[in-house]
Design an enzyme around this catalytic site. Structure first.
Site, PDB file in Angstrom:
ATOM      1  N   HIS A  59      38.211  52.775 -21.790  1.00 31.46           N
ATOM      2  CA  HIS A  59      38.556  52.440 -20.544  1.00 31.46           C
ATOM      3  C   HIS A  59      38.212  50.923 -20.131  1.00 31.46           C
ATOM      4  O   HIS A  59      38.986  50.589 -18.997  1.00 31.46           O
ATOM      5  CB  HIS A  59      38.130  53.478 -19.292  1.00 31.46           C
ATOM      6  CG  HIS A  59      37.008  52.980 -18.840  1.00 31.46           C
ATOM      7  ND1 HIS A  59      36.338  53.458 -17.693  1.00 31.46           N
ATOM      8  CD2 HIS A  59      35.644  52.343 -19.278  1.00 31.46           C
ATOM      9  CE1 HIS A  59      35.101  53.338 -17.253  1.00 31.46           C
ATOM     10  NE2 HIS A  59      34.649  52.284 -18.622  1.00 31.46           N
ATOM     11  N   PHE A 113      33.126  45.562 -31.764  1.00 31.95           N
ATOM     12  CA  PHE A 113      33.997  46.675 -31.927  1.00 31.95           C
ATOM     13  C   PHE A 113      35.264  46.143 -32.625  1.00 31.95           C
ATOM     14  O   PHE A 113      35.867  47.021 -33.494  1.00 31.95           O
ATOM     15  CB  PHE A 113      34.616  47.198 -30.721  1.00 31.95           C
ATOM     16  CG  PHE A 113      33.878  47.741 -29.673  1.00 31.95           C
ATOM     17  CD1 PHE A 113      32.633  48.393 -29.715  1.00 31.95           C
ATOM     18  CD2 PHE A 113      33.910  47.245 -28.209  1.00 31.95           C
ATOM     19  CE1 PHE A 113      31.883  49.102 -28.897  1.00 31.95           C
ATOM     20  CE2 PHE A 113      33.185  47.974 -27.215  1.00 31.95           C
ATOM     21  CZ  PHE A 113      31.871  48.904 -27.674  1.00 31.95           C
ATOM     22  N   ASP A 167      25.937  48.517 -30.772  1.00 35.99           N
ATOM     23  CA  ASP A 167      26.306  47.797 -29.443  1.00 35.99           C
ATOM     24  C   ASP A 167      26.354  46.278 -29.722  1.00 35.99           C
ATOM     25  O   ASP A 167      25.777  45.765 -30.843  1.00 35.99           O
ATOM     26  CB  ASP A 167      25.602  48.139 -28.254  1.00 35.99           C
ATOM     27  CG  ASP A 167      26.247  48.023 -26.997  1.00 35.99           C
ATOM     28  OD1 ASP A 167      27.022  47.032 -26.670  1.00 35.99           O
ATOM     29  OD2 ASP A 167      26.269  49.269 -26.233  1.00 35.99           O
ATOM     30  N   GLY A 203      26.808  44.546 -33.406  1.00 33.97           N
ATOM     31  CA  GLY A 203      28.129  44.363 -34.092  1.00 33.97           C
ATOM     32  C   GLY A 203      29.192  44.133 -32.873  1.00 33.97           C
ATOM     33  O   GLY A 203      28.788  44.564 -31.877  1.00 33.97           O
TER      34      GLY A 203
END
Length: 341
Positions: free
Chosen positions: A251, A233, A205, A231
């Protein structure tokens, strides 16, 4: 708008109740924020004594608690003495399925102010968060750590609601490493690891979130079994694992960022890796369903969206993940299982 006892509300009265639904949100959020449900856990209390204990105005607290009757969370035992209803029990802090943190989050500026600009979101097709908060929601949380903590705990509580379903439907024993991508404080990963002692975990995360997860994982006795990795995404360098959890992440994003995220995962994953996407799936558009309103929430707060089965299949196929099955669960979410193609 008063009703004659036992008279069914008219359409106008039902519409009035729907229009003023935001009053109930703030009543429930304020009861949650003050911790009133915890103070009523052992039984009914008189509002004046609660006001003294909480350091708030006694008359205003009485009116709030009386409003809690209409919100469905409190009942009057006598003129100024109140108890929790079964629904109100869900606002206690330490009960299974607690929604206290969710009530605080949904009634706080991070969500409340952007929803006030829903007409702008509909006009532009973009989230009004920047106009409402002065930044995206993550920037707002960085400036308001108390709100960020309530949000993280709310997401952890939701993870608790679905984690038992995930561990019931999926056998993680064959996987040496299970990586929870965007795993917040690690509630879902913790339950997976407790159910499968042979697995090691990776929690990935943002730096400020990952740091908070370490304390939680240590308290669950899992510090030695989980590597906490900070880190983004959207950059190379996601961890390598045999299985990936992606719960309520896609989402948050429209299709282009979601495609980038899934490609980064695919690059990091070894051959044959499994991906478990845990999300709501939008049913048909003809019948009322809470997912339709949740989808609007994602438009308002995050430039995100909920998706149909076909839309999930298209995203995963475009990033070389092959969907093998979609498992509906009693918690409302579905588990979309895919393998690296």
């Amino acid at each position: 708008m008063n009703l004659i006892p036992d008279e069914k509300p008219s359409p106008t009265q039902q519409l009035h109740a729907a229009i003023t639904g935001y009053w109930r949100t703030q009543v429930i959020g304020t009861v949650a924020r003050l911790g009133i449900a915890d103070l009523l856990a052992t039984g009914a209390r008189e509002s004046g004594s609660l006001a003294a204990e909480l350091g708030v105005h006694p008359g205003a607290l009485f009116r709030l608690m009386r409003g809690g009757i209409s919100a469905g969370i409190l009942e009057a035992v006598s003129e100024r003495t109140f108890a929790l209803t079964p629904m109100g029990e869900g606002l206690r802090s330490n009960v299974p399925g607690s929604l206290r943190q969710m009530a605080i989050t949904q009634s706080a500026p991070s969500h409340w102010l952007p929803w006030g600009l829903l007409p702008e979101a509909v006009r532009t097709g973009r989230s009004p968060v920047q106009a409402a908060l002065g930044s995206d929601i993550w920037g707002h949380f960085a400036r308001h750590p108390e709100e960020a903590e309530h949000f993280a705990q709310a997401m952890g509580n939701l993870s608790g609601l679905v984690a038992s379903e995930v561990t019931h439907h999926i056998d993680f024993a064959p996987f040496a490493r299970v990586a929870d991508i965007g795993g917040s404080h690690g509630e879902l990963l913790a339950q997976v690891l407790h159910a499968h002692p042979s697995c090691r975990g990776i929690l990935f995360d943002l730096p400020q979130v990952a740091e908070g997860a370490k304390t939680v994982l240590e308290s669950r006795g899992l510090a030695s079994r989980v590597d906490v990795v900070a880190g983004s995404f959207f950059e190379p360098g996601m961890p390598s694992a045999e299985a990936y959890l992606l719960k309520h992440i896609l989402h948050d994003w429209e299709d282009d960022p979601s495609l980038t995220l899934l490609r980064r995962l695919h690059e990091a994953a070894p051959s044959g890796a499994r991906l478990f996407v845990v999300e709501l799936v939008i049913p048909d558009n003809r019948n009322p369903d809470p997912t339709h309103l949740i989808d609007l929430n994602m438009l308002v707060v995050a430039d995100g969206r909920e998706r149909t089965t076909d839309e999930f299949r298209a995203l995963l196929a475009a990033t070389s993940w092959k969907v093998e099955r979609i498992i509906p669960t009693r918690s409302g979410v579905s588990i979309i299982e895919a393998v690296k193609a």
